[in-house]
Design a protein around this motif. Sequence first.
Motif, PDB file in Angstrom:
ATOM      1  N   ALA A 104     -27.166 -10.425 -66.748  1.00  0.00           N
ATOM      2  CA  ALA A 104     -28.604 -10.436 -66.478  1.00  0.00           C
ATOM      3  C   ALA A 104     -29.209  -9.042 -66.508  1.00  0.00           C
ATOM      4  CB  ALA A 104     -28.864 -11.099 -65.121  1.00  0.00           C
ATOM      5  N   ALA A 105     -28.386  -8.013 -66.282  1.00  0.00           N
ATOM      6  CA  ALA A 105     -28.891  -6.645 -66.272  1.00  0.00           C
ATOM      7  C   ALA A 105     -29.043  -6.063 -67.676  1.00  0.00           C
ATOM      8  CB  ALA A 105     -27.961  -5.752 -65.447  1.00  0.00           C
ATOM      9  N   PHE A 106     -28.583  -6.798 -68.701  1.00  0.00           N
ATOM     10  CA  PHE A 106     -28.648  -6.286 -70.070  1.00  0.00           C
ATOM     11  C   PHE A 106     -30.093  -6.112 -70.513  1.00  0.00           C
ATOM     12  CE2 PHE A 106     -29.134  -7.373 -74.598  1.00  0.00           C
ATOM     13  CZ  PHE A 106     -28.446  -6.304 -75.158  1.00  0.00           C
ATOM     14  N   SER A 107     -30.348  -5.000 -71.192  1.00  0.00           N
ATOM     15  CA  SER A 107     -31.686  -4.700 -71.700  1.00  0.00           C
ATOM     16  C   SER A 107     -31.566  -4.207 -73.132  1.00  0.00           C
ATOM     17  CB  SER A 107     -32.361  -3.629 -70.833  1.00  0.00           C
ATOM     18  OG  SER A 107     -33.510  -3.118 -71.473  1.00  0.00           O
ATOM     19  N   TRP A 108     -32.288  -4.829 -74.057  1.00  0.00           N
ATOM     20  CA  TRP A 108     -32.212  -4.439 -75.455  1.00  0.00           C
ATOM     21  C   TRP A 108     -32.637  -2.994 -75.661  1.00  0.00           C
ATOM     22  CZ3 TRP A 108     -29.769  -6.338 -79.457  1.00  0.00           C
ATOM     23  CH2 TRP A 108     -29.399  -7.684 -79.462  1.00  0.00           C
ATOM     24  N   TRP A 109     -33.678  -2.558 -74.980  1.00  0.00           N
ATOM     25  CA  TRP A 109     -34.158  -1.196 -75.242  1.00  0.00           C
ATOM     26  C   TRP A 109     -33.270  -0.147 -74.576  1.00  0.00           C
ATOM     27  CZ3 TRP A 109     -35.846   2.481 -71.741  1.00  0.00           C
ATOM     28  CH2 TRP A 109     -36.102   2.045 -70.428  1.00  0.00           C
ATOM     29  N   ARG A 110     -32.731  -0.431 -73.379  1.00  0.00           N
ATOM     30  CA  ARG A 110     -31.875   0.545 -72.696  1.00  0.00           C
ATOM     31  C   ARG A 110     -30.476   0.597 -73.283  1.00  0.00           C
ATOM     32  NH1 ARG A 110     -33.418  -1.485 -67.456  1.00  0.00           N
ATOM     33  NH2 ARG A 110     -31.284  -2.234 -67.201  1.00  0.00           N
ATOM     34  N   HIS A 111     -29.955  -0.555 -73.660  1.00  0.00           N
ATOM     35  CA  HIS A 111     -28.539  -0.643 -74.009  1.00  0.00           C
ATOM     36  C   HIS A 111     -28.268  -0.805 -75.501  1.00  0.00           C
ATOM     37  CE1 HIS A 111     -28.484  -2.305 -69.675  1.00  0.00           C
ATOM     38  NE2 HIS A 111     -28.280  -1.005 -69.663  1.00  0.00           N
ATOM     39  N   VAL A 112     -29.296  -0.949 -76.313  1.00  0.00           N
ATOM     40  CA  VAL A 112     -29.103  -1.026 -77.767  1.00  0.00           C
ATOM     41  C   VAL A 112     -30.041  -0.051 -78.483  1.00  0.00           C
ATOM     42  CG1 VAL A 112     -29.218  -2.487 -79.826  1.00  0.00           C
ATOM     43  CG2 VAL A 112     -28.325  -3.428 -77.682  1.00  0.00           C
ATOM     44  N   LEU A 113     -31.356  -0.195 -78.270  1.00  0.00           N
ATOM     45  CA  LEU A 113     -32.320   0.610 -79.018  1.00  0.00           C
ATOM     46  C   LEU A 113     -32.141   2.106 -78.766  1.00  0.00           C
ATOM     47  CD1 LEU A 113     -34.752   0.815 -80.872  1.00  0.00           C
ATOM     48  CD2 LEU A 113     -36.241   0.510 -78.872  1.00  0.00           C
ATOM     49  N   ILE A 114     -32.121   2.524 -77.500  1.00  0.00           N
ATOM     50  CA  ILE A 114     -32.014   3.955 -77.191  1.00  0.00           C
ATOM     51  C   ILE A 114     -30.694   4.539 -77.684  1.00  0.00           C
ATOM     52  CG2 ILE A 114     -31.750   5.594 -75.280  1.00  0.00           C
ATOM     53  CD1 ILE A 114     -34.038   4.251 -73.885  1.00  0.00           C
ATOM     54  N   PRO A 115     -29.538   3.913 -77.415  1.00  0.00           N
ATOM     55  CA  PRO A 115     -28.296   4.507 -77.951  1.00  0.00           C
ATOM     56  C   PRO A 115     -28.225   4.525 -79.469  1.00  0.00           C
ATOM     57  CG  PRO A 115     -27.848   2.402 -76.857  1.00  0.00           C
ATOM     58  CD  PRO A 115     -29.239   2.785 -76.505  1.00  0.00           C
ATOM     59  N   VAL A 116     -28.799   3.525 -80.140  1.00  0.00           N
ATOM     60  CA  VAL A 116     -28.791   3.521 -81.606  1.00  0.00           C
ATOM     61  C   VAL A 116     -29.648   4.668 -82.137  1.00  0.00           C
ATOM     62  CG1 VAL A 116     -29.589   2.269 -83.648  1.00  0.00           C
ATOM     63  CG2 VAL A 116     -28.236   1.088 -81.910  1.00  0.00           C
ATOM     64  N   LEU A 117     -30.821   4.865 -81.542  1.00  0.00           N
ATOM     65  CA  LEU A 117     -31.671   5.992 -81.941  1.00  0.00           C
ATOM     66  C   LEU A 117     -30.976   7.320 -81.637  1.00  0.00           C
ATOM     67  CD1 LEU A 117     -35.203   4.769 -80.775  1.00  0.00           C
ATOM     68  CD2 LEU A 117     -34.361   4.982 -83.120  1.00  0.00           C
ATOM     69  N   GLY A 118     -30.327   7.393 -80.482  1.00  0.00           N
ATOM     70  CA  GLY A 118     -29.602   8.606 -80.138  1.00  0.00           C
ATOM     71  C   GLY A 118     -28.486   8.890 -81.124  1.00  0.00           C
ATOM     72  N   ALA A 119     -27.765   7.841 -81.538  1.00  0.00           N
ATOM     73  CA  ALA A 119     -26.690   8.006 -82.511  1.00  0.00           C
ATOM     74  C   ALA A 119     -27.242   8.477 -83.856  1.00  0.00           C
ATOM     75  CB  ALA A 119     -25.931   6.695 -82.676  1.00  0.00           C
ATOM     76  N   ALA A 120     -28.390   7.942 -84.251  1.00  0.00           N
ATOM     77  CA  ALA A 120     -29.009   8.343 -85.519  1.00  0.00           C
ATOM     78  C   ALA A 120     -29.370   9.827 -85.501  1.00  0.00           C
ATOM     79  CB  ALA A 120     -30.251   7.496 -85.782  1.00  0.00           C
ATOM     80  N   ILE A 121     -29.867  10.302 -84.356  1.00  0.00           N
ATOM     81  CA  ILE A 121     -30.209  11.722 -84.223  1.00  0.00           C
ATOM     82  C   ILE A 121     -28.950  12.582 -84.336  1.00  0.00           C
ATOM     83  CG2 ILE A 121     -31.044  13.474 -82.601  1.00  0.00           C
ATOM     84  CD1 ILE A 121     -32.982  11.308 -81.531  1.00  0.00           C
ATOM     85  N   VAL A 122     -27.887  12.161 -83.675  1.00  0.00           N
ATOM     86  CA  VAL A 122     -26.627  12.913 -83.715  1.00  0.00           C
ATOM     87  C   VAL A 122     -26.079  12.967 -85.144  1.00  0.00           C
ATOM     88  CG1 VAL A 122     -24.225  12.927 -82.965  1.00  0.00           C
ATOM     89  CG2 VAL A 122     -26.037  12.466 -81.310  1.00  0.00           C
ATOM     90  N   VAL A 123     -26.119  11.845 -85.843  1.00  0.00           N
ATOM     91  CA  VAL A 123     -25.646  11.810 -87.231  1.00  0.00           C
ATOM     92  C   VAL A 123     -26.449  12.783 -88.093  1.00  0.00           C
ATOM     93  CG1 VAL A 123     -25.498  10.392 -89.314  1.00  0.00           C
ATOM     94  CG2 VAL A 123     -24.719   9.470 -87.128  1.00  0.00           C
ATOM     95  N   ALA A 124     -27.779  12.823 -87.865  1.00  0.00           N
ATOM     96  CA  ALA A 124     -28.629  13.734 -88.631  1.00  0.00           C
ATOM     97  C   ALA A 124     -28.259  15.190 -88.367  1.00  0.00           C
ATOM     98  CB  ALA A 124     -30.098  13.495 -88.278  1.00  0.00           C
ATOM     99  N   VAL A 125     -27.953  15.506 -87.106  1.00  0.00           N
ATOM    100  CA  VAL A 125     -27.571  16.876 -86.761  1.00  0.00           C
ATOM    101  C   VAL A 125     -26.218  17.226 -87.388  1.00  0.00           C
ATOM    102  CG1 VAL A 125     -27.024  18.452 -84.868  1.00  0.00           C
ATOM    103  CG2 VAL A 125     -28.907  16.836 -84.620  1.00  0.00           C
ATOM    104  N   ILE A 126     -25.260  16.293 -87.335  1.00  0.00           N
ATOM    105  CA  ILE A 126     -23.957  16.531 -87.966  1.00  0.00           C
ATOM    106  C   ILE A 126     -24.130  16.750 -89.474  1.00  0.00           C
ATOM    107  CG2 ILE A 126     -21.735  15.481 -88.540  1.00  0.00           C
ATOM    108  CD1 ILE A 126     -21.786  14.078 -85.844  1.00  0.00           C
TER     109      ILE A 126
END
Length: 469
Positions: free
Chosen positions: A413-435
Amino acid sequence: MSGQSASTGAHAEPAGGAGSPGGGGGDGLRRSLGFRDLVVYGLLFIAPMAPVGVFGTLDAKSHGAVALVYLIATVAMAFTAFSYAQMVRVVPQAGSVFAYARAGLGKGPGFIAGWMAMLDYLLIPAVAYLFSGIAMNSLVPSVSRWVWTALAVLITTALNLWGVRTAARVGFAVLAMEVVVLLVFVVAAVVVLVRDGATRDWLSPLTGDGSQGAFALSAVVGAVSIAVLSYLGFDAIASFAEEVTGGSAKVARAVLVCLALAGFLFILQTYLVALLEPLSSAELASDPGKQGTAFYDSVDSAAGSWLHDLVAVSKAIGAAFAALAGQAAAGRLLFAMARDRRLPKALSKTDSGTPRVALLCAAVITLVAAVWAARRDDGMDHLVSVVDIGALTAFLLLHASVVGWFALRHRDAAFSWWRHVLIPVLGAAIVVAVIWEASGSAQVVGAVWLGVGLVVLLAQGRRRERLGA
């Protein structure tokens, strides 16, 4: 965050036996750190005046929009900070990203995350020690920089071995000194700006100085890929999760607060320096030799050499204690991986709540790397190219861990699409761009280190199979 708290109660201790707090030799880590101590460690590791060394490079690369670069970089790193805050609540263990990837993705990815983070935690302190040695050598040229570097390692290692609480108290005093120097700089800069006016347009640190043509977003983004490296170290706060009083929520809050404070300080100082910079971004771009000293040159021309010397001394002392915080985090990472039987068992032993064996191991590796680099003209470049890619790869696995834990392994019940999927996916995309934007040598070193880690992981798996058989 009430829903998140409920989830924490349900999943606070992931399965893992040897990987759980208190496992391994010794009496475990001792809870003695408060919220202020965590923020102190984070800011010490980052260093409040981290932009000093890269200001000229970022100013030239961004066409003068250096404050905007740090504003965007702060927002970009906020995605990573948020993922740390999510995972430390449900996996409150000393291993930081090693423990998070282990819980969210499995034992294999957990080992790789810890293995890549070792490049960051073991060698970033070496960079800081080297910077301190160079700064002290410039003030006292009669003593070789490798001697100053080694001395800094020995002093801070002694403080870390004394205990995390003692190191935190001394670190607070050093951080206070750095903040005071930064405030002196800010006041001096404001006085000069009020008295003499700005060298560039007042909005140019956010819009560009126009010397290289119209504002170019691509130039700013390219500079952001360098600026995010100024923030490496705030994540070290998470490695003290087993030594904080009051629960893991305090660690999560400290990670976010530390990043916000660092971002504010970076934006403020680069905005002021850009207004005082006597050279245009085009002139800095055409003469790379002037980029490394651009911050100091601006201070010299505006306020005089006294402020230059004050900032230099502050950076020399602050760099050594940034390494203290990094060495402490490295010791906790080695301790956690040894407790999980991924490194030699001796590293998991503690003495009076302090992982002294792991700290000594980290200190020896750092000392060798720092002194080796201090005796070479190109030592700094070699170290920096190695550490950056390790931290970024660990960040990538951190974001994947959030998705793995909350969306796949423990979805409730505590699962949140924006906290647990959207934000980490965007964060991963930023990291990939920096790498992707990292130097070729850094990418090669990262790939080689990753390859060695995979070989070690495979060897450990086969050994366990034989023992199991």
